[in-house]
Design a protein around this motif. Structure first.
Motif, short mmCIF file in Angstrom:
data_model
loop_
_atom_site.label_atom_id
_atom_site.label_comp_id
_atom_site.label_asym_id
_atom_site.label_seq_id
_atom_site.Cartn_x
_atom_site.Cartn_y
_atom_site.Cartn_z
N VAL A 75 0.86 -1.19 0.00
CA VAL A 75 0.00 0.00 0.00
C VAL A 75 0.89 1.24 0.00
CG1 VAL A 75 -1.86 1.24 1.18
CG2 VAL A 75 -1.75 -1.26 1.30
N THR A 76 0.65 2.15 -0.93
CA THR A 76 1.49 3.34 -1.09
C THR A 76 0.61 4.59 -1.09
OG1 THR A 76 3.06 2.09 -2.43
CG2 THR A 76 3.19 4.49 -2.55
N LEU A 77 1.03 5.59 -0.34
CA LEU A 77 0.33 6.86 -0.33
C LEU A 77 0.53 7.58 -1.65
CD1 LEU A 77 -1.23 8.92 1.47
CD2 LEU A 77 1.00 9.86 2.10
N ARG A 78 -0.56 8.03 -2.26
CA ARG A 78 -0.47 8.78 -3.51
C ARG A 78 -0.19 10.24 -3.18
NH1 ARG A 78 -5.05 6.77 -7.84
NH2 ARG A 78 -3.66 5.29 -8.89
N ARG A 79 0.96 10.69 -3.59
CA ARG A 79 1.36 12.08 -3.31
C ARG A 79 0.83 13.03 -4.37
NH1 ARG A 79 4.09 11.56 1.70
NH2 ARG A 79 5.46 9.77 1.62
N ALA A 80 0.77 14.27 -4.01
CA ALA A 80 0.45 15.29 -5.01
C ALA A 80 1.56 15.33 -6.05
CB ALA A 80 0.32 16.65 -4.33
N HIS A 81 1.21 15.62 -7.29
CA HIS A 81 2.20 15.60 -8.37
C HIS A 81 3.25 16.69 -8.14
CE1 HIS A 81 3.87 14.98 -12.32
NE2 HIS A 81 3.83 16.29 -12.51
N ALA A 82 4.48 16.29 -8.27
CA ALA A 82 5.59 17.24 -8.16
C ALA A 82 6.77 16.65 -8.90
CB ALA A 82 5.94 17.50 -6.69
N LEU A 83 7.76 17.47 -9.14
CA LEU A 83 8.99 17.02 -9.79
C LEU A 83 10.14 17.16 -8.81
CD1 LEU A 83 8.67 18.69 -13.30
CD2 LEU A 83 8.15 16.32 -12.68
N VAL A 84 11.09 16.23 -8.89
CA VAL A 84 12.27 16.28 -8.03
C VAL A 84 13.51 16.08 -8.88
CG1 VAL A 84 11.00 15.42 -6.02
CG2 VAL A 84 12.20 13.79 -7.53
N LEU A 85 14.65 16.50 -8.33
CA LEU A 85 15.95 16.32 -8.98
C LEU A 85 16.81 15.44 -8.09
CD1 LEU A 85 18.08 17.03 -11.17
CD2 LEU A 85 18.65 19.04 -9.78
N ALA A 86 17.35 14.37 -8.65
CA ALA A 86 18.21 13.45 -7.90
C ALA A 86 19.60 13.46 -8.51
CB ALA A 86 17.63 12.03 -7.93
N LEU A 87 20.61 13.43 -7.65
CA LEU A 87 22.01 13.41 -8.08
C LEU A 87 22.70 12.20 -7.46
CD1 LEU A 87 22.77 17.18 -7.44
CD2 LEU A 87 22.45 16.13 -9.68
N ASP A 88 23.35 11.41 -8.29
CA ASP A 88 24.10 10.25 -7.82
C ASP A 88 25.57 10.47 -8.14
OD1 ASP A 88 25.02 7.71 -7.10
OD2 ASP A 88 24.59 6.89 -9.10
N PHE A 89 26.39 10.68 -7.09
CA PHE A 89 27.83 10.85 -7.24
C PHE A 89 28.50 9.51 -6.95
CE2 PHE A 89 26.27 15.05 -6.31
CZ PHE A 89 27.06 15.91 -7.04
N GLY A 90 29.16 8.93 -7.95
CA GLY A 90 30.02 7.77 -7.72
C GLY A 90 31.46 8.23 -7.69
N HIS A 91 32.39 7.29 -7.60
CA HIS A 91 33.79 7.69 -7.62
C HIS A 91 34.23 8.14 -9.00
CE1 HIS A 91 34.67 6.55 -3.51
NE2 HIS A 91 34.06 5.39 -3.70
N THR A 92 33.54 7.63 -10.03
CA THR A 92 33.96 7.94 -11.40
C THR A 92 32.82 8.47 -12.27
OG1 THR A 92 33.60 5.64 -12.08
CG2 THR A 92 35.82 6.24 -11.34
N HIS A 93 31.70 8.83 -11.68
CA HIS A 93 30.59 9.33 -12.49
C HIS A 93 29.70 10.25 -11.66
CE1 HIS A 93 28.13 6.33 -10.36
NE2 HIS A 93 27.12 7.12 -10.67
N VAL A 94 28.94 11.06 -12.35
CA VAL A 94 27.85 11.83 -11.76
C VAL A 94 26.64 11.66 -12.67
CG1 VAL A 94 27.01 14.08 -11.01
CG2 VAL A 94 29.45 13.53 -10.81
N THR A 95 25.49 11.35 -12.08
CA THR A 95 24.24 11.25 -12.82
C THR A 95 23.21 12.19 -12.21
OG1 THR A 95 24.61 8.94 -13.44
CG2 THR A 95 22.34 9.72 -13.49
N ALA A 96 22.50 12.90 -13.06
CA ALA A 96 21.39 13.75 -12.63
C ALA A 96 20.12 13.21 -13.28
CB ALA A 96 21.61 15.20 -13.04
N ALA A 97 19.04 13.15 -12.51
CA ALA A 97 17.77 12.66 -13.04
C ALA A 97 16.63 13.51 -12.52
CB ALA A 97 17.54 11.20 -12.65
N VAL A 98 15.70 13.82 -13.40
CA VAL A 98 14.45 14.48 -13.04
C VAL A 98 13.37 13.41 -12.99
CG1 VAL A 98 12.71 16.17 -13.73
CG2 VAL A 98 15.14 16.63 -14.12
N ALA A 99 12.61 13.38 -11.90
CA ALA A 99 11.59 12.35 -11.73
C ALA A 99 10.34 12.96 -11.12
CB ALA A 99 12.10 11.21 -10.84
N ASP A 100 9.22 12.25 -11.28
CA ASP A 100 8.01 12.66 -10.57
C ASP A 100 7.95 11.92 -9.24
OD1 ASP A 100 7.03 10.08 -11.06
OD2 ASP A 100 5.79 10.72 -12.75
#
Length: 391
Positions: A75-100
């Protein structure tokens, strides 16, 4: 004319409000977990969930149970729609992702960089990658409700500064949340990458519905993210889970931390690849790189499977002690070494069964991550969603 439906009783309204509050705090839960956490009967929980489903306030999906039992519903709470930005820093990479807020990635960009030694360039690259991901998603930065990032090093939660001298050596004393906050002009939630991996697996991966979970990121280093009773456990200063520096007996290999015999000095992806190169390309000259197949393709190669299985047994020896202490329901293996699949998992399972107490060994499920190398990114998404929906 159809008579209007009777209004819910006060008790039923209180039950629904209680469930919404618990789901907001803990995230996705099974009906049985909702009953346990609230103290409500299963029938009361079932009726309230039915009401909330009808009103579109929650969603419910069937999911594979983490233990050795039947399938569960989440069972998961349905959140109001919004956008977020996630950043994943590894030792040899950086990834940025936009998600709902449902965890759907709408835009993504990655660059391969020397993260450990060039923090200023990496921070600038993070902004560039974020704008590229936003362009793919078709949204401006102003549309982002929250930002979160995972970094591959120990972060002291008392001061928010990087503390691990053996990794992120040029970041020591830096406050990544403050630095990223200046880059993006807004608050940024920052956590250790293994912690983010645990969050990602709990929210979107193989750990859904599991409240007691150990996520192991096995790559250049080996670290653990701990989810205990539905909450991330960071320890007194935020540096919990450093299992890569637990010392093993009868091992004299020097570790980058300055000690001998640390787990990561004998079972990291670097060491496993070195052994695989020796086994699969015995005629190669020392110091000459060997082009190895992806780990996922080596499970059916007997010699390679033995090397990977031995690494699993070594990691499992350390995890057996952790299992004895924490009694988790699941251990999820991620990172580059996690891509090795069955030989690695079976080796870990063998050591846990041998060295942990039988009752706790039987209770824990050991699996490779279904999110693969994206557990940390999805954890940052989950952290940003939590920040966006509680702001």
């Amino acid at each position: 004319m159809t008579a209007p439906a009777p209004a819910p009783s006060a008790r039923r309204l209180r039950t629904r409000a209680t469930l919404l509050a618990v789901l907001g705090e803990h995230g996705t839960l099974s009906r049985a977990e909702l009953s346990r956490l609230t103290g409500l009967s299963r029938s009361a929980v079932g009726s309230a969930v039915t009401d909330l489903l009808g009103e579109g306030l929650v969603s419910e999906t069937s999911t594979e149970a983490a233990g050795r039992g039947r399938r569960a519903t989440a069972v998961t709470l349905r959140r109001a729609h919004a956008l977020v930005l996630a950043l994943d820093f590894g030792h040899t990479h950086v990834t940025a992702a936009v998600a709902d807020t449902a965890g759907t990635v709408l835009g993504e960009a990655t660059a391969h960089l020397d993260v450990d030694n060039h923090p200023r360039e990496v921070l600038a690259a993070a902004e560039t990658l974020a704008r590229q991901a936003l362009a793919v998603a078709g949204h401006p930065l102003d549309a982002i409700g929250a930002i979160a990032a995972g970094i591959p090093g120990a972060l002291d939660t008392r001061t928010n500064v990087v503390r691990a001298p053996s990794t992120l050596s040029q970041w020591i004393g830096m406050d990544p949340a403050a630095e990223l906050g200046r880059v993006f002009g807004r608050p940024v939630t920052v956590g250790n990458d293994a912690e983010m991996g645990a969050r990602g697996e709990r929210a979107y991966g193989t750990g859904r519905t599991v409240n007691d979970l150990v996520y192991v990121k096995a790559s250049t280093g080996i670290g653990a993210g701990l989810l205990l009773d539905g909450r991330i456990y960071r320890g007194a200063s935020g540096i919990s889970g450093e299992i890569g520096h637990i010392q093993l007996p009868d091992t004299g290999t020097w570790c980058r931390c300055g000690n001998r015999g640390c787990l990561e000095s004998v079972a990291s992806i670097v060491e496993v690849r070195r052994r695989l190169a020796h086994v699969l390309a015995p005629g190669a000259r020392p110091g000459v790189p060997v082009d190895l197949p992806p780990l996922a393709e080596l499970a059916d190669v007997p010699a390679a499977a033995r090397v990977i299985g031995e690494a699993g047994r070594t990691i499992g020896r350390v995890l057996a002690d952790l299992v004895n202490c924490l009694n988790p329901a699941a251990i999820v293996i991620g990172g580059e070494l996690g891509q090795a699949g069955a030989p690695l998992v079976n080796g870990i399972r063998e050591s846990v069964d041998r060295h942990a107490q039988p009752a706790v060994a039987e209770a824990v499920e050991i699996r490779a991550s279904r999110l693969g190398l994206r557990s940390e990114l999805y954890g940052a998404i989950d952290a940003a969603v939590a920040a966006a929906t509680t702001a």
